[in-house]
Design a protein around this motif. Sequence first.
Motif, PDB file in Angstrom:
ATOM      1  N   ALA A   1       1.748   8.658   5.928  1.00 27.03           N
ATOM      2  CA  ALA A   1       1.651   7.327   6.521  1.00 27.03           C
ATOM      3  C   ALA A   1       2.835   7.016   7.421  1.00 27.03           C
ATOM      4  O   ALA A   1       2.670   6.482   8.526  1.00 27.03           O
ATOM      5  CB  ALA A   1       1.529   6.271   5.429  1.00 27.03           C
ATOM      6  N   VAL A   2       4.049   7.340   6.978  1.00 26.95           N
ATOM      7  CA  VAL A   2       5.222   6.924   7.747  1.00 26.95           C
ATOM      8  C   VAL A   2       5.266   7.604   9.106  1.00 26.95           C
ATOM      9  O   VAL A   2       5.747   7.028  10.092  1.00 26.95           O
ATOM     10  CB  VAL A   2       6.520   7.161   6.942  1.00 26.95           C
ATOM     11  CG1 VAL A   2       6.892   8.633   6.894  1.00 26.95           C
ATOM     12  CG2 VAL A   2       7.667   6.339   7.523  1.00 26.95           C
ATOM     13  N   ARG A   3       4.751   8.820   9.221  1.00 25.47           N
ATOM     14  CA  ARG A   3       4.775   9.502  10.524  1.00 25.47           C
ATOM     15  C   ARG A   3       3.944   8.741  11.556  1.00 25.47           C
ATOM     16  O   ARG A   3       4.307   8.696  12.736  1.00 25.47           O
ATOM     17  CB  ARG A   3       4.274  10.944  10.382  1.00 25.47           C
ATOM     18  CG  ARG A   3       2.785  11.114  10.158  1.00 25.47           C
ATOM     19  CD  ARG A   3       2.382  12.535   9.846  1.00 25.47           C
ATOM     20  NE  ARG A   3       2.930  12.981   8.576  1.00 25.47           N
ATOM     21  CZ  ARG A   3       2.790  14.215   8.103  1.00 25.47           C
ATOM     22  NH1 ARG A   3       2.137  15.126   8.812  1.00 25.47           N
ATOM     23  NH2 ARG A   3       3.292  14.543   6.930  1.00 25.47           N
ATOM     24  N   TYR A   4       2.817   8.158  11.118  1.00 24.53           N
ATOM     25  CA  TYR A   4       1.980   7.409  12.049  1.00 24.53           C
ATOM     26  C   TYR A   4       2.698   6.157  12.551  1.00 24.53           C
ATOM     27  O   TYR A   4       2.644   5.829  13.747  1.00 24.53           O
ATOM     28  CB  TYR A   4       0.670   7.015  11.368  1.00 24.53           C
ATOM     29  CG  TYR A   4      -0.101   8.155  10.736  1.00 24.53           C
ATOM     30  CD1 TYR A   4      -0.213   9.388  11.373  1.00 24.53           C
ATOM     31  CD2 TYR A   4      -0.727   7.999   9.495  1.00 24.53           C
ATOM     32  CE1 TYR A   4      -0.922  10.429  10.792  1.00 24.53           C
ATOM     33  CE2 TYR A   4      -1.443   9.031   8.915  1.00 24.53           C
ATOM     34  CZ  TYR A   4      -1.540  10.244   9.555  1.00 24.53           C
ATOM     35  OH  TYR A   4      -2.243  11.271   8.980  1.00 24.53           O
ATOM     36  N   PHE A   5       3.377   5.470  11.638  1.00 25.28           N
ATOM     37  CA  PHE A   5       4.105   4.266  12.037  1.00 25.28           C
ATOM     38  C   PHE A   5       5.298   4.599  12.926  1.00 25.28           C
ATOM     39  O   PHE A   5       5.635   3.835  13.842  1.00 25.28           O
ATOM     40  CB  PHE A   5       4.568   3.499  10.795  1.00 25.28           C
ATOM     41  CG  PHE A   5       3.477   2.742  10.102  1.00 25.28           C
ATOM     42  CD1 PHE A   5       3.047   1.513  10.581  1.00 25.28           C
ATOM     43  CD2 PHE A   5       2.869   3.251   8.962  1.00 25.28           C
ATOM     44  CE1 PHE A   5       2.039   0.797   9.949  1.00 25.28           C
ATOM     45  CE2 PHE A   5       1.861   2.547   8.318  1.00 25.28           C
ATOM     46  CZ  PHE A   5       1.444   1.321   8.811  1.00 25.28           C
TER      47      PHE A   5
ATOM     48  N   THR B   1       0.835  -1.208   0.000  1.00 28.38           N
ATOM     49  CA  THR B   1       0.000   0.000   0.000  1.00 28.38           C
ATOM     50  C   THR B   1       0.864   1.249   0.000  1.00 28.38           C
ATOM     51  O   THR B   1       0.574   2.226  -0.704  1.00 28.38           O
ATOM     52  CB  THR B   1      -0.929  -0.004   1.228  1.00 28.38           C
ATOM     53  OG1 THR B   1      -1.737  -1.180   1.204  1.00 28.38           O
ATOM     54  CG2 THR B   1      -1.823   1.227   1.246  1.00 28.38           C
ATOM     55  N   TYR B   2       1.920   1.231   0.791  1.00 27.76           N
ATOM     56  CA  TYR B   2       2.852   2.370   0.875  1.00 27.76           C
ATOM     57  C   TYR B   2       3.412   2.706  -0.499  1.00 27.76           C
ATOM     58  O   TYR B   2       3.417   3.871  -0.919  1.00 27.76           O
ATOM     59  CB  TYR B   2       3.961   2.021   1.852  1.00 27.76           C
ATOM     60  CG  TYR B   2       4.976   3.117   2.103  1.00 27.76           C
ATOM     61  CD1 TYR B   2       4.730   4.116   3.037  1.00 27.76           C
ATOM     62  CD2 TYR B   2       6.191   3.132   1.420  1.00 27.76           C
ATOM     63  CE1 TYR B   2       5.657   5.109   3.280  1.00 27.76           C
ATOM     64  CE2 TYR B   2       7.126   4.126   1.658  1.00 27.76           C
ATOM     65  CZ  TYR B   2       6.853   5.110   2.584  1.00 27.76           C
ATOM     66  OH  TYR B   2       7.780   6.099   2.831  1.00 27.76           O
ATOM     67  N   ASP B   3       3.875   1.699  -1.227  1.00 28.88           N
ATOM     68  CA  ASP B   3       4.459   1.933  -2.549  1.00 28.88           C
ATOM     69  C   ASP B   3       3.406   2.347  -3.571  1.00 28.88           C
ATOM     70  O   ASP B   3       3.717   3.041  -4.549  1.00 28.88           O
ATOM     71  CB  ASP B   3       5.164   0.672  -3.047  1.00 28.88           C
ATOM     72  CG  ASP B   3       6.467   0.396  -2.318  1.00 28.88           C
ATOM     73  OD1 ASP B   3       7.033   1.335  -1.717  1.00 28.88           O
ATOM     74  OD2 ASP B   3       6.924  -0.767  -2.338  1.00 28.88           O
ATOM     75  N   ALA B   4       2.171   1.921  -3.374  1.00 33.04           N
ATOM     76  CA  ALA B   4       1.124   2.154  -4.371  1.00 33.04           C
ATOM     77  C   ALA B   4       0.430   3.502  -4.215  1.00 33.04           C
ATOM     78  O   ALA B   4      -0.418   3.841  -5.053  1.00 33.04           O
ATOM     79  CB  ALA B   4       0.087   1.034  -4.299  1.00 33.04           C
TER      80      ALA B   4
ATOM     81  N   TYR C   1      -8.318  12.393   2.633  1.00 30.12           N
ATOM     82  CA  TYR C   1      -9.278  11.395   3.101  1.00 30.12           C
ATOM     83  C   TYR C   1      -8.698   9.984   3.138  1.00 30.12           C
ATOM     84  O   TYR C   1      -9.258   9.106   3.790  1.00 30.12           O
ATOM     85  CB  TYR C   1     -10.507  11.427   2.195  1.00 30.12           C
ATOM     86  CG  TYR C   1     -11.782  10.925   2.830  1.00 30.12           C
ATOM     87  CD1 TYR C   1     -12.101  11.240   4.153  1.00 30.12           C
ATOM     88  CD2 TYR C   1     -12.682  10.151   2.110  1.00 30.12           C
ATOM     89  CE1 TYR C   1     -13.278  10.776   4.726  1.00 30.12           C
ATOM     90  CE2 TYR C   1     -13.863   9.699   2.673  1.00 30.12           C
ATOM     91  CZ  TYR C   1     -14.150  10.014   3.987  1.00 30.12           C
ATOM     92  OH  TYR C   1     -15.310   9.550   4.556  1.00 30.12           O
ATOM     93  N   ALA C   2      -7.583   9.751   2.437  1.00 25.70           N
ATOM     94  CA  ALA C   2      -6.987   8.420   2.422  1.00 25.70           C
ATOM     95  C   ALA C   2      -5.829   8.282   3.404  1.00 25.70           C
ATOM     96  O   ALA C   2      -5.524   7.176   3.838  1.00 25.70           O
ATOM     97  CB  ALA C   2      -6.503   8.068   1.014  1.00 25.70           C
ATOM     98  N   SER C   3      -5.167   9.388   3.740  1.00 27.97           N
ATOM     99  CA  SER C   3      -4.021   9.295   4.646  1.00 27.97           C
ATOM    100  C   SER C   3      -3.789  10.550   5.477  1.00 27.97           C
ATOM    101  O   SER C   3      -3.058  10.497   6.471  1.00 27.97           O
ATOM    102  CB  SER C   3      -2.745   8.998   3.847  1.00 27.97           C
ATOM    103  OG  SER C   3      -2.465  10.054   2.936  1.00 27.97           O
TER     104      SER C   3
END
Length: 327
Positions: free
Chosen positions: A136-140, A123-126, A215-217
């Motif tokens: 996304a990476v900040r949440y992880f 999902t990250y790459d897509a 809305y997606a991230s």
Amino acid sequence: MRVSVRISVVLWAIALVTCLGYVVARLLVFKQIFFDHAGIAITQPEVAAAHNGTHDPRPQLIPKIIHQVFHNWHDPGNDTLPSDWEKVRQTCVVANPGWEYKLWTETTSRDFIETEYPWFLRTYDAYRYPVQRVDAVRYFLLLFYGGIYLDLDNGCKADLTPLLYYPMWITDPGRGALSNNILASRPNHPFWARLTHSLIPWSYNWFFPYVTVSYASGQWFETAIWEQYHSLLPPASENPDHEHRLYRLMMDDRPEADEWVYFTQERGGTWINWDNRMFLVIGDHLFMFLLVVFSALGMAGWGVTKGVRKYREGYARIKNLPDRYEI
């Protein structure tokens, strides 16, 4: 023929009701995103007043780590920060001596996801827009390490230690959706676990880039999950455990709002798309926008009702005609 026309009208009516139901459901979600938010609101002056220097009796919950993410979309492989952002970054380094500072590049961000959360790598790459990977990476990172995350256009006005005595907080600009530009948490907080596991089912591509990112991230997504999380918590009177209480650090930039004690806002806008300005205008005139939307839905409903009524009147006239004419 009459039966087929009747079926066609019924199908159109079902389609319209379904569409209206979907729109209403989305508007209810947007209501949660843009209006009053759950959680405990705290101002920066209140945080400063609650901190008693080196003798603060409260336990420090958030580790002294500052995360920032720099993905150079214009010159891939060049990880040198622009001079103005480097200057802003230094304000946090100087104000927080002894803290661990992590600058995550495009390569190290992907390596982190691949190593620690390989189930999310596809999902990250897509992601359609590069900024979604930054979102996304900040949440992880907060889920895994904990600490404070800051966008590169946010600087520090003071030592951030007083902000470490809360289990988890995000920033609230005081109007519209919550923000994801400055976030903080202890490691493994359940909110980030819920949010990161929601990224895949929310990863739709919408027509508008701003909607897709938000809305997606981005901020809308984060706010929706924030409201979901709070809806699952027992009332505060039944759960005095502060470990799962979530805080909103107010960062309203209007002149009449509370002072910003800890942070500054500098140059941003690196992910601006063609529709950003339109949605910013909508956000500033949200009541008028909703009024127009509901008016359009009302007119559409009125038009369908009128069409159905005309069809029924015409069908009644046809039904009363004799089966055949004498010549």
